[in-house]
Design a protein around this motif. Sequence first.
Motif, PDB file in Angstrom:
ATOM      1  N   GLU A   1       6.280  10.385  14.805  1.00 14.26           N
ATOM      2  CA  GLU A   1       5.927  10.628  13.409  1.00 14.26           C
ATOM      3  C   GLU A   1       4.560  10.013  13.127  1.00 14.26           C
ATOM      4  O   GLU A   1       4.377   8.802  13.291  1.00 14.26           O
ATOM      5  N   PRO A   2       3.577  10.787  12.681  1.00 10.00           N
ATOM      6  CA  PRO A   2       2.253  10.226  12.382  1.00 10.00           C
ATOM      7  C   PRO A   2       2.357   9.130  11.327  1.00 10.00           C
ATOM      8  O   PRO A   2       2.994   9.302  10.289  1.00 10.00           O
ATOM      9  N   GLY A   3       1.701   7.993  11.589  1.00 12.21           N
ATOM     10  CA  GLY A   3       1.693   6.888  10.635  1.00 12.21           C
ATOM     11  C   GLY A   3       2.917   6.003  10.696  1.00 12.21           C
ATOM     12  O   GLY A   3       3.082   5.135   9.846  1.00 12.21           O
ATOM     13  N   TRP A   4       3.793   6.192  11.715  1.00 11.45           N
ATOM     14  CA  TRP A   4       5.021   5.419  11.822  1.00 11.45           C
ATOM     15  C   TRP A   4       5.136   4.757  13.191  1.00 11.45           C
ATOM     16  O   TRP A   4       4.602   5.255  14.194  1.00 11.45           O
ATOM     17  N   LEU A   5       5.818   3.628  13.196  1.00 14.39           N
ATOM     18  CA  LEU A   5       6.175   2.937  14.425  1.00 14.39           C
ATOM     19  C   LEU A   5       7.687   2.938  14.557  1.00 14.39           C
ATOM     20  O   LEU A   5       8.405   3.167  13.585  1.00 14.39           O
ATOM     21  N   GLU A   6       8.168   2.664  15.766  1.00 16.95           N
ATOM     22  CA  GLU A   6       9.594   2.428  15.974  1.00 16.95           C
ATOM     23  C   GLU A   6       9.774   1.024  16.508  1.00 16.95           C
ATOM     24  O   GLU A   6       9.008   0.554  17.353  1.00 16.95           O
TER      25      GLU A   6
ATOM     26  N   GLU B   1       3.482   2.163   9.576  1.00 17.94           N
ATOM     27  CA  GLU B   1       2.486   1.484  10.417  1.00 17.94           C
ATOM     28  C   GLU B   1       1.616   0.535   9.616  1.00 17.94           C
ATOM     29  O   GLU B   1       1.241  -0.539  10.092  1.00 17.94           O
ATOM     30  N   ASN B   2       1.292   0.891   8.357  1.00 21.81           N
ATOM     31  CA  ASN B   2       0.391   0.053   7.560  1.00 21.81           C
ATOM     32  C   ASN B   2       1.120  -1.074   6.832  1.00 21.81           C
ATOM     33  O   ASN B   2       0.551  -1.721   5.969  1.00 21.81           O
TER      34      ASN B   2
ATOM     35  N   PRO C   1       0.824  -1.197   0.000  1.00 17.69           N
ATOM     36  CA  PRO C   1       0.000   0.000   0.000  1.00 17.69           C
ATOM     37  C   PRO C   1       0.861   1.250   0.000  1.00 17.69           C
ATOM     38  O   PRO C   1       2.037   1.208   0.337  1.00 17.69           O
ATOM     39  N   THR C   2       0.253   2.370  -0.348  1.00 16.02           N
ATOM     40  CA  THR C   2       0.985   3.633  -0.398  1.00 16.02           C
ATOM     41  C   THR C   2       1.525   3.974   0.972  1.00 16.02           C
ATOM     42  O   THR C   2       0.812   3.918   1.969  1.00 16.02           O
ATOM     43  N   ARG C   3       2.788   4.335   1.017  1.00 15.76           N
ATOM     44  CA  ARG C   3       3.410   4.678   2.287  1.00 15.76           C
ATOM     45  C   ARG C   3       3.103   6.120   2.639  1.00 15.76           C
ATOM     46  O   ARG C   3       2.966   6.972   1.781  1.00 15.76           O
ATOM     47  N   GLN C   4       3.045   6.368   3.951  1.00 15.67           N
ATOM     48  CA  GLN C   4       2.996   7.759   4.401  1.00 15.67           C
ATOM     49  C   GLN C   4       4.437   8.178   4.562  1.00 15.67           C
ATOM     50  O   GLN C   4       5.033   8.037   5.617  1.00 15.67           O
ATOM     51  N   SER C   5       5.015   8.647   3.474  1.00 14.21           N
ATOM     52  CA  SER C   5       6.461   8.856   3.437  1.00 14.21           C
ATOM     53  C   SER C   5       6.905   9.876   4.447  1.00 14.21           C
ATOM     54  O   SER C   5       6.260  10.884   4.686  1.00 14.21           O
ATOM     55  N   LYS C   6       8.062   9.569   5.020  1.00 10.74           N
ATOM     56  CA  LYS C   6       8.634  10.497   5.986  1.00 10.74           C
ATOM     57  C   LYS C   6       9.019  11.806   5.326  1.00 10.74           C
ATOM     58  O   LYS C   6       9.147  12.842   5.987  1.00 10.74           O
TER      59      LYS C   6
END
Length: 759
Positions: free
Chosen positions: A736-741, A753-754, A592-597
Amino acid sequence: MGLHPLEFSECYLDSPSFREKIKSHEAELDKTNRFIKELYKDGKNLINATKQLGMAQRKFAQNLGEFQFEYIGDAKTDDEKCIDESLQEFSSFLKNLEDQRELMMRNITETLMKPLEKFRKDHLGVVRAERKRYEKETEKYYSSLEKLLNMSAKKKEPQLQEADLQVENVRLHFQEESLEYVCKLQEIQERKKFECVEPMLAFFQTVFTFYHQGFELAKDFDHYKRALQINIQNTRSRFEGARSEVYELMKRIREAPQDYRQTSAISFEGYLYVQEKRPPPFGSSWVKRYSTFVKEQKILHMVTFDHRSGGKIGETESVTLKSCLRKTTDVLDRRFCLELDITDRPGTVLTVQALSEDDHKFWMEAMGGKEPFGHYLGRTYSKERGIDAQLDEVGLSFMKNSISAIETRGINDQGLYRVVGVSSKVQKLLSLMIDETNIDMDLSTSEDWDVKTITSTLKLYLRSLPEPLMTYGLYKEFISLAKGGSPESRIQAVHCLVHKLPERNRQVLGLLMKHLAKVAAHSKQNLMTVANLGVVFGPTLMRPQEDTVAAIMDLKFQNIVVEILIEHDEKMFTDAPESCPLSPAAPEFSAPTRQSKKLSRQSRPLAVYNPQALDIQTVGDGPTLATDETSMGSNESVSSQSSSASASEISTEKNDHIPLSSSLISGSNSREPIAGSSLSAAPESQPASTTAEKEKPEESVTSRKAKAVFPCEAEHDSELSFQVGAIFNAVFKSREPGWLEGELEGKRGLIPENYVEFM
């Protein structure tokens, strides 16, 4: 492709293509000069009118974003790519600053304006002066040459000799000026990369000091700042190494230009004056043509070219040669003439005139003509033979003996392999060690030879082999793989090529790489990181068969290959490669489309450093930068994502090590913050402050695991690359919204995250 390398050997041919290459280099430097002038003017506007800051910043940012460095050769290193992209990064940074009106621009003259203007005047200005001298010498030489060639052969011999001597002096002076000009052109092309970018870094650091939230901005872009600093340092180091090699090559060519005249499979090439007969009463004229004779096909290609007009005139004419005879002065009142019998023009004889007696003899030899005064065999040049080193049992024994002595006596010596021994001692030791009668000599216990002599001897042995340890045959393949691809694909490709080496070569190379890995493991003490060892051993283990400027420009890629071998020595020499694909396989399905940093990065400026506040070699009283970076393993190596360490890896430093970000910003080893900011030594990869984590562990630190459901290729050093099915440990929400660590194979970083599901 970028700018063509300017070969010194072409200075003697002075061909049309060579002049075209020079013009492209000159055009690029003119463009750089205009760019710096514009940048300087814009900087003055920033100083003189704070109220016009917004407008000036937009113009400044646009100028940066539109400019791109040209490079010499057919590929760039990861460091050069990062330097090229830095101007676009800076452009984005300035656009973000437009929304922050608290910015106060002061004191940028010393950090930005003067270095750029100094570079423009001291370097670009010198090239412009050299250009004028070169054009003047060109006009002078070819005018005097034509005057000489038009001189009657019936003149008295002393007059002819005096004229020849005068033209010869002019020719030598012209060729000397050509060599110097070509060398200066290429030097400036390489120098401008760091000379233009480094002042920009200093400028950005000045900007940060006027933000009350400067530390937050610097922390967000700390990974980029660290990477770019290492990129610049690596590029500067490679520039110094390449420049010394170029000067050495120029010296060798100056001493024996004919050794380097033949640069291709072409039999011979150069200028000839061709007699063109005209109908009566006009007689005949002599037209200068650049001629190329292909010996196999006996074809002579000729193109009219006038240096004074600066371009080609007419199309290339090709004729097939049947025979070549010398034309004597009693038949034609011109010296150095040849009579060519043309196959495709029956009954037609072409008369041409060489530029000198030597040139005439070379054309005679190339075309199979006969010299009336005896057959001319051409000049022979002999090269001194070095030490007769061989890759045999004696050599292998010497390698093991030397490595054992170095690891026993000097593994922690600063500058190991960089500090060289006395040449006479090194030659003597190598002569002793490759003698079978001294095979039992133990260097580990011998006090007669110091460590630097042993290390220099080992390098001399490898350089003295009849063929480089990594062979001429595989040189282009090694260099090619270093010029592109991801770090993973490079490692796999090197692994495959290593196992193409002859057995003895691979055995000795494996022995050396295992040793160099141990040396790098002690880089805290000896300061020899993987990158430093790559610089030292790249040209020693790999080299092309021909000495050219283009080959010297590939030195930086040799270093990359050696770094990969050192970092992965166990894998390279213990296990056989599982497969050697021609190209990486395409993914079987799309994610899926990434929420790019990159989207979130647009709202944050870059973190940069002031080079005047930091001595690259000595930070405060502590060890060198290479030493400070050792705790990152080999992350500063150019083989690992452009010589940069990811921010997530850097954050795992031990607490007793001073973070590089602190020392870069403050110019010392202290942990004190920037003036006007809340600078601390908090690791970048933590999602919140350490205090917050202690107060709310259930929100910020959880020991959850996640599994990858789609493959991902990292776009930045702070992100993780992974395949489907990868298991992540210690996963938690990122700021960062949409990201995990999370952590994967010992490395922490950001995860889309997705792309994962919690287990």
